[in-house]
Write an enzyme that holds these catalytic residues in place. Structure first.
Site, PDB file in Angstrom:
ATOM      1  N   GLU A 147       0.826  -1.207   0.000  1.00 29.30           N
ATOM      2  CA  GLU A 147       0.000   0.000   0.000  1.00 29.30           C
ATOM      3  C   GLU A 147       0.864   1.262   0.000  1.00 29.30           C
ATOM      4  OE1 GLU A 147      -4.329  -0.227   1.805  1.00 29.30           O
ATOM      5  OE2 GLU A 147      -3.005   0.721   3.234  1.00 29.30           O
ATOM      6  N   HIS A 196       6.631 -27.209  -0.512  1.00 27.33           N
ATOM      7  CA  HIS A 196       5.907 -28.306  -1.165  1.00 27.33           C
ATOM      8  C   HIS A 196       4.772 -27.793  -2.043  1.00 27.33           C
ATOM      9  CE1 HIS A 196       8.019 -31.428   1.222  1.00 27.33           C
ATOM     10  NE2 HIS A 196       8.243 -30.365   1.981  1.00 27.33           N
ATOM     11  N   LYS A 222     -14.047   1.222  -3.903  1.00 32.47           N
ATOM     12  CA  LYS A 222     -15.079   1.723  -2.979  1.00 32.47           C
ATOM     13  C   LYS A 222     -16.129   2.511  -3.756  1.00 32.47           C
ATOM     14  CE  LYS A 222     -12.237   2.345   1.161  1.00 32.47           C
ATOM     15  NZ  LYS A 222     -11.649   3.352   2.039  1.00 32.47           N
TER      16      LYS A 222
END
Ligand code: PA5
Length: 424
Positions: free
Chosen positions: A278, A299, A414
């Site tokens: 961010e 793995h 948003k």
């Protein structure tokens, strides 16, 4: 406290080439005139923090520990990742504690919310709602559900004792609501952004409620503040890490894997990804922060890391002394052929896996490996490490000429979501 080892890297530039620019940015940080300088309150917070509020945090945490079975911490992004990373790193994934801490308000999954409400049935519940803006949808949706649950269960007066709001000191929807309903409030300072807020009430209240020593945590952050006051690249490990990231990026390594060897560090990786992602991912620039937990992910992602596209470097956070250790037992029949490890400590096995992996990834795979050694997972070390990553983050992002303290890109989803939800 922190030992930065970059001997397993092939750098085409010397760190000292960055000294002049690092010194300039260092001075800008001190003078508070860098990009985004309205949000550098975290720099001196380890000294300047509000001692009266700190005492109230400890009292409130004590009350929560005495009266609650469950503390719901309701917040998203910087309003929860620090506390969660701290508690998991310092207490492990199965802490021996009467108080259960649930992190909610970070999703709008109906299944998660419904199951959380069922899970807390019959338990004594406190809620700490955390939002700087006070309007974050994920947090507000969950909080209304918990608030109504508490009011129905305990009545409005007792619910008001059990709800604690951490938010802006004067403004915002959550601050108004908390004042009207008579909730206790704690402050997120104006000049500290969400992802730099672990040392404020945002992180400290849940961390103290978990039974951890926040005095030691703040002492660790203050020691790191002091240790990283020098602009000298030979002395400042935070600035070394900041510059290493820029050199790696220039060499085409545009992805950074945060590696740990402890499942209890998975949330620290999430916290780190938020801090670096961010802060840095703007204007089409930045190293993509990714994470893996070894040996588990050897793995799964191990194959790619060993032999896949070479566009990344690794940064390993190695805790030198584990929280707990076990001795591997001998077995008379040895049917599993594991007696060759009898008498060895499990942590020694983990450390051998680490050494073998760095060798495989660097010497055979050609991936650069930066290793950050932290002595242990104590409160002091945690506080020290967080400040190290803050300081390194500010420097590395400012070296890109990007503002490390805003997040304009987060607004785009948003806006779309609000339109779809019919928010006026
Ligand atoms: O780092 C940040 O600033 C963000 O991640 C915020 O913490 C997050 O968006 C939550 O915001 P708020 O605390 O306003 O609810």
């Amino acid at each position: 406290m922190i030992k930065l080892d970059y001997t397993n890297t092939s750098l085409k530039e010397d760190l000292s080439a960055y000294q002049k620019r690092v010194s300039e940015i260092h001075q800008q940080l001190l003078d508070k005139n860098c990009l985004g300088s309205d949000f550098v309150g975290w720099l001196d917070w380890p000294l300047n923090y509000d001692k009266e509020e700190f005492a109230r945090i400890k009292e409130t945490a004590k009350e929560i520990r005495e009266r609650a079975d469950v503390l719901i911490v309701c917040g998203i992004g910087g309003s929860y990742l620090g506390a969660r990373s701290a508690i998991e790193m310092m207490k492990g994934l199965y802490p021996d504690d009467k108080l259960e801490i649930i992190f909610s308000g970070n999703t709008v999954s109906s299944t998660y919310l419904a199951q959380t409400l069922k899970h807390i049935e019959g338990k004594s519940v406190y809620v700490n709602v955390i939002s700087k803006s006070g309007t974050t949808t994920e947090t507000a949706v969950a909080f209304r559900l918990y608030e109504q649950y508490l009011e129905e269960k305990y009545g409005k007066q007792e619910a008001a004792r059990r709800i604690i709001a951490t938010t802006d000191k004067a403004r915002g929807t959550l601050k108004n609501l908390a004042d009207k309903k008579g909730y206790r409030t704690f402050v997120i300072p104006d000049d500290i952004g969400g992802r730099y807020s672990v040392f404020t009430a945002v992180g400290l209240l849940p961390i103290a409620a978990a039974g951890l020593d926040i005095d030691k945590l703040m002492a660790g952050s203050a020691k790191a503040r002091e240790d990283f006051l020098s602009d000298d690249l030979n002395k400042n490990a935070a600035y070394q890490y900041a510059v290493l990231r820029r050199i790696e990026e220039k060499q085409g390594n545009t992805v950074e894997f945060f590696v740990s060897y402890e499942p209890s560090l998975t949330m620290t990786a999430e916290w780190w990804k938020q801090l670096y992602g961010e802060s840095e991912g703007k204007e089409g620039k930045g190293v993509l922060p990714a994470s893996v937990t070894f040996t588990t992910d050897l793995h799964s992602m191990g194959q790619f890391i060993q032999e896949g596209t070479k566009n990344f470097f690794e940064t390993t956070l190695m805790i030198d002394k584990p929280m707990e250790d076990l001795i591997f037992p001998a077995d008379e029949d040895n049917l599993d052929n594991m007696n060759y490890l009898a008498g060895k400590s499990i942590d020694w096995v983990n450390k051998m896996a680490f050494q073998g992996t760095v060798d495989a990834h660097f010497n055979t795979g050609g991936n650069d490996n930066i290793i950050i050694h932290l002595p242990d997972n104590s409160e002091f070390s945690y506080g020290y490490m967080i400040y190290f990553f803050f300081k390194a983050c500010a420097m590395t992002v400012l070296l890109l000429d990007v503002n490390p303290f805003n997040q304009p890109g987060v607004e785009v989803y948003k806006k779309n979501m609000f339109k779809l939800l019919g928010k006026i």
